[in-house]
Design an enzyme around this catalytic site. Structure first.
Site, PDB file in Angstrom:
ATOM      1  N   PRO A   2      -3.185  15.002   4.276  1.00  0.00           N
ATOM      2  CA  PRO A   2      -4.058  15.797   3.439  1.00  0.00           C
ATOM      3  C   PRO A   2      -3.817  17.288   3.558  1.00  0.00           C
ATOM      4  CG  PRO A   2      -5.204  14.830   5.318  1.00  0.00           C
ATOM      5  CD  PRO A   2      -3.759  14.778   5.587  1.00  0.00           C
ATOM      6  N   GLU A   3      -3.498  17.887   2.439  1.00  0.00           N
ATOM      7  CA  GLU A   3      -3.427  19.348   2.356  1.00  0.00           C
ATOM      8  C   GLU A   3      -4.604  19.790   1.499  1.00  0.00           C
ATOM      9  OE1 GLU A   3       0.503  20.790   1.394  1.00  0.00           O
ATOM     10  OE2 GLU A   3       1.414  18.928   2.060  1.00  0.00           O
ATOM     11  N   HIS A  88      -8.706   1.028  12.782  1.00  0.00           N
ATOM     12  CA  HIS A  88      -8.505   2.467  12.934  1.00  0.00           C
ATOM     13  C   HIS A  88      -9.743   3.296  12.598  1.00  0.00           C
ATOM     14  CE1 HIS A  88      -4.419   1.341  13.590  1.00  0.00           C
ATOM     15  NE2 HIS A  88      -4.284   0.860  12.368  1.00  0.00           N
TER      16      HIS A  88
END
Length: 263
Positions: A2-3, A88
């Site tokens: 993610p940017e 996770h």
DNA sequence: TCAAATGTTTGATC
DNA sequence: GGATCAAACATTTG
């Protein structure tokens, strides 16, 4: 993964579910992701109301009655609304309207509570979408070295990562190895314009899903098909037909067109 | 088996 | 005080 555009998409997709809601209970599972202590952090969050949800660069802040919940997605972090807990899942926030899960395979992300904003989180430059050209150029002039690593430096401006650094440099026709000191004001203006254009376009397409990025509803982004250089090594340039090249710069893979982006 | 992956921090070295 | 580079973090995937 993610940017800035992906984080913006996540914030926009989680806000309708979580804004103004009360945190009824919190389960925390990872001492890597939650470093302030699992029980202590969960206890601090219980009962608080989420007053605002905002982003700065890649950082996400849930402003609470008291203090702030800080989330950084790292490389593989995801926020999922009413998803199924799995192997996770590193945190679960049970709100009065549903459950927000934090999943993170590699655990490079963070889920932390701070009674007040710590200095360590303030050590970032202005957000890449907020910084005006004057400040951008003034900050640029304080640096030397190569342009691509500078774009990845979050204390310069924050939000740009490896994908959008490569795409912005391609759009501005600047070689990733270009010396910062040798970038003219005119070229800097083109770079600043390109950064804004690429980030806005990526947000419109809800980010780039390279491997498995999804927003809070589990939806993939669509900008990856519009990438001009990232992940396209060996393919021909959409602008000139030359073959896109991949090199390693500052330990990150870097993609560029050798004809459009001259050294 | 090896390399690579959207990020950040830390420590060594120049 | 910088910049640069490598390593580390942890896991999956091709």
């Amino acid at each position: 993964m993610p940017e800035l555009p992906e984080v913006e998409t996540v914030v926009r997709s989680v806000a309708p579910h979580a804004l103004g809601r009360t945190i009824l209970d919190v389960e925390l599972f990872s001492i890597r992701v939650t470093r302030g202590g699992l029980r202590k952090t969960a206890a601090a969050l219980r009962g608080l109301v989420i007053r605002d949800i905002r982003r700065r660069g890649k950082q996400i802040f849930f402003d609470l009655d008291r203090g702030v919940l800080y989330i950084h997605l790292g490389m593989t972090g995801k926020l999922l609304w009413d998803g199924l807990p799995g192997k996770h899942t590193r945190a679960a926030f049970h709100l009065d309207t549903g459950t927000l899960l934090y999943d993170d395979v590699r655990q490079f992300g963070r889920v932390e509570f701070f009674p007040e904003m710590p200095d360590s989180l303030e050590r970032v430059g202005p957000d890449a979408l907020q910084v005006g050209f004057e400040e951008f150029y003034a900050r640029l002039k304080k640096h030397s070295g190569l342009i691509k690593p500078l774009l990845l430096n979050q204390t310069f401006i924050c939000g740009i990562g490896n994908i959008y650094a490569d795409e912005a440099l391609f759009a501005a026709r600047i070689h990733p190895r270009a010396s910062v000191r040798r970038i003219s004001e005119k070229r800097a203006k083109e770079l600043h314009d390109s950064i804004l254009a690429i980030l806005h376009a990526a947000i419109e397409h809800r980010g780039s899903s390279i491997s498995d990025y999804v927003d809070t509803a589990g939806q993939r982004g669509g900008f990856q098909v519009l990438h001009c250089v990232y992940g396209r090594a060996g393919e021909s340039c959409t602008r000139c037909g030359a073959l896109i090249r991949r090199i390693v710069l500052g330990q990150r893979s870097t993609h560029y067109c050798p004809r459009c982006q001259r050294p």
